[in-house]
Design a protein around this motif. Sequence first.
Motif, PDB file in Angstrom:
ATOM      1  N   PRO A  53      -6.993   1.943  -6.234  1.00  0.00           N
ATOM      2  CA  PRO A  53      -7.115   0.811  -7.161  1.00  0.00           C
ATOM      3  C   PRO A  53      -8.577   0.432  -7.360  1.00  0.00           C
ATOM      4  O   PRO A  53      -9.424   0.639  -6.472  1.00  0.00           O
ATOM      5  CB  PRO A  53      -6.331  -0.308  -6.451  1.00  0.00           C
ATOM      6  N   PRO A  54      -8.940  -0.119  -8.518  1.00  0.00           N
ATOM      7  CA  PRO A  54     -10.322  -0.532  -8.766  1.00  0.00           C
ATOM      8  C   PRO A  54     -10.796  -1.539  -7.717  1.00  0.00           C
ATOM      9  O   PRO A  54     -10.118  -2.514  -7.408  1.00  0.00           O
ATOM     10  CB  PRO A  54     -10.242  -1.181 -10.168  1.00  0.00           C
ATOM     11  N   GLY A  55     -11.967  -1.255  -7.153  1.00  0.00           N
ATOM     12  CA  GLY A  55     -12.566  -2.147  -6.170  1.00  0.00           C
ATOM     13  C   GLY A  55     -12.012  -2.015  -4.766  1.00  0.00           C
ATOM     14  O   GLY A  55     -12.504  -2.682  -3.850  1.00  0.00           O
ATOM     15  N   ALA A  56     -11.000  -1.165  -4.586  1.00  0.00           N
ATOM     16  CA  ALA A  56     -10.393  -1.015  -3.256  1.00  0.00           C
ATOM     17  C   ALA A  56     -11.062   0.121  -2.497  1.00  0.00           C
ATOM     18  O   ALA A  56     -11.703   0.990  -3.070  1.00  0.00           O
ATOM     19  CB  ALA A  56      -8.894  -0.752  -3.390  1.00  0.00           C
ATOM     20  N   THR A  57     -10.905   0.077  -1.175  1.00  0.00           N
ATOM     21  CA  THR A  57     -11.466   1.145  -0.340  1.00  0.00           C
ATOM     22  C   THR A  57     -10.372   2.041   0.242  1.00  0.00           C
ATOM     23  O   THR A  57     -10.663   3.127   0.732  1.00  0.00           O
ATOM     24  CB  THR A  57     -12.290   0.538   0.806  1.00  0.00           C
ATOM     25  N   ASP A  58      -9.113   1.579   0.214  1.00  0.00           N
ATOM     26  CA  ASP A  58      -7.991   2.368   0.712  1.00  0.00           C
ATOM     27  C   ASP A  58      -7.113   2.800  -0.456  1.00  0.00           C
ATOM     28  O   ASP A  58      -7.064   2.138  -1.499  1.00  0.00           O
ATOM     29  CB  ASP A  58      -7.160   1.551   1.704  1.00  0.00           C
ATOM     30  N   THR A  59      -6.409   3.900  -0.266  1.00  0.00           N
ATOM     31  CA  THR A  59      -5.570   4.438  -1.330  1.00  0.00           C
ATOM     32  C   THR A  59      -4.138   3.946  -1.203  1.00  0.00           C
ATOM     33  O   THR A  59      -3.645   3.677  -0.108  1.00  0.00           O
ATOM     34  CB  THR A  59      -5.570   5.978  -1.297  1.00  0.00           C
ATOM     35  N   TRP A  94       0.813  -1.217   0.000  1.00  0.00           N
ATOM     36  CA  TRP A  94       0.000   0.000   0.000  1.00  0.00           C
ATOM     37  C   TRP A  94       0.847   1.268   0.000  1.00  0.00           C
ATOM     38  O   TRP A  94       0.334   2.367  -0.220  1.00  0.00           O
ATOM     39  CB  TRP A  94      -0.933   0.015   1.210  1.00  0.00           C
ATOM     40  N   THR A  95       2.151   1.136   0.241  1.00  0.00           N
ATOM     41  CA  THR A  95       3.050   2.291   0.201  1.00  0.00           C
ATOM     42  C   THR A  95       4.267   1.917  -0.634  1.00  0.00           C
ATOM     43  O   THR A  95       4.846   0.838  -0.441  1.00  0.00           O
ATOM     44  CB  THR A  95       3.484   2.706   1.612  1.00  0.00           C
ATOM     45  N   TYR A  96       4.632   2.809  -1.553  1.00  0.00           N
ATOM     46  CA  TYR A  96       5.749   2.566  -2.460  1.00  0.00           C
ATOM     47  C   TYR A  96       6.755   3.701  -2.327  1.00  0.00           C
ATOM     48  O   TYR A  96       6.401   4.885  -2.399  1.00  0.00           O
ATOM     49  CB  TYR A  96       5.271   2.471  -3.906  1.00  0.00           C
ATOM     50  N   LEU A  97       8.021   3.313  -2.101  1.00  0.00           N
ATOM     51  CA  LEU A  97       9.116   4.282  -2.011  1.00  0.00           C
ATOM     52  C   LEU A  97      10.051   4.024  -3.189  1.00  0.00           C
ATOM     53  O   LEU A  97      10.838   3.072  -3.189  1.00  0.00           O
ATOM     54  CB  LEU A  97       9.857   4.140  -0.679  1.00  0.00           C
ATOM     55  N   ASN A  98       9.947   4.861  -4.214  1.00  0.00           N
ATOM     56  CA  ASN A  98      10.731   4.691  -5.436  1.00  0.00           C
ATOM     57  C   ASN A  98      12.016   5.503  -5.353  1.00  0.00           C
ATOM     58  O   ASN A  98      12.144   6.443  -4.556  1.00  0.00           O
ATOM     59  CB  ASN A  98       9.921   5.128  -6.658  1.00  0.00           C
ATOM     60  N   LEU A  99      12.968   5.147  -6.186  1.00  0.00           N
ATOM     61  CA  LEU A  99      14.240   5.852  -6.284  1.00  0.00           C
ATOM     62  C   LEU A  99      14.273   6.615  -7.607  1.00  0.00           C
ATOM     63  O   LEU A  99      13.903   6.071  -8.656  1.00  0.00           O
ATOM     64  CB  LEU A  99      15.406   4.865  -6.216  1.00  0.00           C
ATOM     65  N   GLY A 100      14.740   7.852  -7.547  1.00  0.00           N
ATOM     66  CA  GLY A 100      14.767   8.668  -8.752  1.00  0.00           C
ATOM     67  C   GLY A 100      16.035   9.480  -8.889  1.00  0.00           C
ATOM     68  O   GLY A 100      16.543  10.036  -7.897  1.00  0.00           O
ATOM     69  N   TRP A 101      16.561   9.549 -10.122  1.00  0.00           N
ATOM     70  CA  TRP A 101      17.728  10.377 -10.428  1.00  0.00           C
ATOM     71  C   TRP A 101      17.327  11.397 -11.490  1.00  0.00           C
ATOM     72  O   TRP A 101      16.752  11.049 -12.519  1.00  0.00           O
ATOM     73  CB  TRP A 101      18.869   9.514 -10.941  1.00  0.00           C
ATOM     74  N   LEU A 102      17.588  12.656 -11.218  1.00  0.00           N
ATOM     75  CA  LEU A 102      17.316  13.731 -12.174  1.00  0.00           C
ATOM     76  C   LEU A 102      18.641  14.360 -12.583  1.00  0.00           C
ATOM     77  O   LEU A 102      19.470  14.683 -11.732  1.00  0.00           O
ATOM     78  CB  LEU A 102      16.409  14.802 -11.552  1.00  0.00           C
TER      79      LEU A 102
END
Length: 864
Positions: free
Chosen positions: A219-225, A120-128
Motif C-alpha cells: 500500500p502507498p506509504g506502507a513498509t509491510d506488504t 494485512w492478510t485477506y482470505l477470499n472465497l472464490g467459485w469457478l
Amino acid sequence: MRIGLLARVHLGTMAVLSVLTLSACVLVAGLPKAAQTSYDEALRRALGTAPAVTADLTVTTTSRGAEQDLRERGQFDIRDRRWRQILPAALRPLIQPAGTGTSHMSAKTTLTPLTGTGGWTYLNLGWLSDADRRVTWVEGRAPAAPSTMRYEGATVPVFEGGLSREALRKMGMRVGETKMIGEHDHAAVKIVGAFEAKDPSDRYWSHNSDVLHVIETLPPGATDTEKHLTALISDAGLGELSGEGRNLTYRWVLPVEPAAATALAAPELRTAVGEFGRAVLLQSTAASGSYSLESGLTELLGDFLAALSAAQTVMSLVLGGLLAVALGVIVLTVRLLGDRMDRTLSLARARGGSLRQVAGTAAALTAIATAPAAVAGYALSYLVPGPLLPVVHAGPLVVVVVAVGVCAARTALTHRRPLPERRDDVVAARPGARRITLEALVVVLALAGAYLLRARGLTTSGEQDPFLLVVPVALTVAAALVTLRCYPYPLRLFVRLAARGRAAVAFLGLTGAARTRSGSVLPVLVLLPALAVSVFAAVVADGIAGTQRLASWQQVGAPIRITSETEIPADAVERIRRAPGVERVVLAQTGQVQVGYGGERAEAIAVDVAGWRDILDGAPVVLPPLSDGALVSPELRGRGTFEIGWQSRVKLATRGVVEAVPGFFTKGKFLVVPLDIQLRPAVNTLLVKGDAALADLAAIVPSATVESQERALAAIRDDPLTSAVRWTLTVVTAALSAYALAAVVLSLVIGAAERARTVSFLRTLGLSDRQAQRLTVLEILPMIVVTALAGLGLGLALPAALGPGVDLSAYAGDLPVGDYSLDLFLPTALAAGLTAAAVLGAYAHTVVSRRRGLGAVLRVGDLT
C-alpha cells in the motif's frame, strides 16, 4: 496495318516490355498480400501472447445484497447466453463458444480480512464454474456443502474451501485448519484440501492468478506488504455466498480467438468492443445490479493499430515508389518501342493512314506485349498467401492502362501531322516564365511541406496522415526538377574548359551531355526516385537494425543475465564460473530500499560497477564509473548525501544521475550502488560474459531466470510486423536497384541509333575505337552521375525529413528509431553500381557499333 508482322519485327523490344510488365505486376500484386499476411500474423500473435485477462471480454457485476445474489449455476448460464446474444456482429467470429478456451464464470469476494491480522492478510472465497476441469486435488478432498458453527455467541456459516499448495506453504497453513474471516460479519473457512493447476501455463489462470498464488501488494506509504489469497468453494458453497456484508463480484469471461482476427478488421473490432460495453451497461437493472465490461482489448487493438499505421506508412512510401519506378521503366520501354516503329508509322501516316489508325496500331502492339504479361503476373500473385486487397486487382490493370495510354498519346502527338520535320540534334527550347514559376513553386512547397512535417508531426494518432504521403512525393519531384534544370550548367563550364584544349573528344562528349533534350527527362525521372527510395529503404532498415540491437542490450543489460527471487548459493556461482563458455561473472543484488526514514521506497542494484562496465565493452549501452556513493535516477537527483535502509542503514553521496540502468530500470526511483556497501551481499543476480549454453546455466540454478542479449534480439526481430517491414524493405531495395539498372540500359539503347550515327560520322574523320569509347562515356556518364548523386542525397535526407512522422519504435523494442547514422556503404554501392553499369554499357555500345559497317549507318548524301 499488319500488327502481327510488326510484332515479329520488334519481338525483342516487346519481349523486354513483357518481362518488365510481368515483374511489375507480380510485385505490385504480391507484396501487399505478403505484407497484409504479416499484419494478420502480428495481430494474432499480439492477442495470443497478451494475458487472457487483457485480451478477453469480461462482464462483471457486484452484488449489493440478497436480492442481487446469484445462488446457482443456472443463473450464470442464462446471463452468459445473454451476453453472447448481444455481441456486435463484428465481434461474434472472434469470441470462442462457451466452455472452450478460457471461457468460464466466477464469483469471488475481495478484501475479506483474515480475522485478527489487522487487515494485512485477506482470505477470499472464490467459485469457478469449471474448477473440476482446471485443478487436481493433491491433498485432502474437494470442498463440499457448507455447515454452521457458533462463534462469539452467534451462528456463522462454515465454508469448505481448498487452497493451492503454494498458498498453504507460503502462509504456513495446513489442511484441516479452520480460519475465521471478517471483522464484523464473520464466517469460517475450513481448509479441506490442497490443489494444483492441471496446466499452470494455461492462459486461463491470468483471470484467476489469485486462486493459484498469494498476491502481495505494498500500500502507498506502507513498509509491510498485504497478502491476498483465495480459497475455492463448491457449487453448494455458492448457494450460501452473499453480497450482504461482503465485497462479492460476479464475472463472465468471453474468450477471444486470436486465429479469427485480421488486421483489416482491427478498427472495426475496436469500435465493436465499445458498442458491446454500452450494450452490457444497458442490461443493468435495479434488481440485477450494474453490469460493466472489463477488457484491455481496446487498448491492445489501439497499440497494434498505432504500430500498424507506422508499418503501413513505410510500406506505402516504398511500394508507391516501387510502382512509380516500375511504371517509369515501362514507359521508357514503350518509348523505345515507339522509336523503333517511328519510320513504319510515319510511312503509314504519309500514305493516308488516319491518326486513329496509327495510334491504335501502336497501342495494340503495346497491349499485345503487356496484357498477357499482366494477366500472368496477376495469376502468379495468387501463389503469395494473403487476403485479396483492392490493389491486387487494380495494380496490374493500372500498369497496362498506363503503358497503352502513354504509347497511344505519344504516337498521336508525334504523328499528328504526316511526315513532320523533326530534329533531335538541337538543344531544346528554353522553358517559359510560366513553367519556371510553376517548377519553382513545386520546389518551395516541397521544402515547406518537409519543414511543417518536422515541426508539427502527425495530425492523427494511430491513423495514416495523408500529409506524410504527399511530402516524399513532392520532395522527389522537386529534386528531379532541380536536377533537370541545373545539371547542364556545370557541364557547360566543363565544355568551355574542354574547348580550350586541343583534344576534340572531351569537347564533343561533354557538349552532347550538356544538351537538355527531352530524351534525358525520362531516365532522370526514373533513376532519381529509384535511388532515393532504395537508399531510403536501406537507411531505414539499418536504423531499425541498430535500434533493435540497442533495445536488446537495454532489456538484458549483459550478454547473459541470471536473476532469482532468492539468494543464489555460492557453490552455484562457482559452478557457473566454471561452466564452458563463461568468461566472467559479475555479482549483483537487487531489491527495494527505504530512502530516508519515511515511507519512500526505491529500486536498487548493488553491483561491481567496474566489472559490469567491462562486460559491456563494445555494447551500445554504457554505465558511468562508480567507486563509492550512488548513481541515482532523475527522480532522486539533487539530494546530495542521503541515507538508505537495506540490510543496514547506509549513507550515500550522489555521484551521478542516470536515465536508465540497462537490463533493470527505465523509470521511477532507482539507484546503483557498489556491492561492497552490503555487510554480506545476498547475491540474486549474475551478469555473465561469454557464449555459454543457456540451458546449462539454467540447470545449475533451477529457480533462476536466464536471459541473453542474443535471445532478446532474436525475439525483437522475429516479431511479424518487424519481419514484414525489414523483408519488404530488402525486397524493394533489390527490385528498385534492378529497375534502376534497367533504366540505365534502356537510356543507352534509346539513344543508341543517334550515337552510332554520330560516331560513324566521326570515324570517317579518323576517330579511333578508343576515342569512340571515351566519347560515348563522356556523353552518358554526367547525367547518370548527377542523377545518382541527387537520388543518393534525397534518399539520405528522407529519413531525417520524415522522422517525426514515422514512429518505428514498435519494430525496435519500443525504442524510438531516430539515429539514422550515415552508413554510406550500401547507398554508395547502389550509386556506384549504376555508374559502373552506365560505363560498361557505353563500352558495350561502342563495341557493337564498331562491328557495323559505315554503310549500315550512313546514307547516301550524309557526308556531302
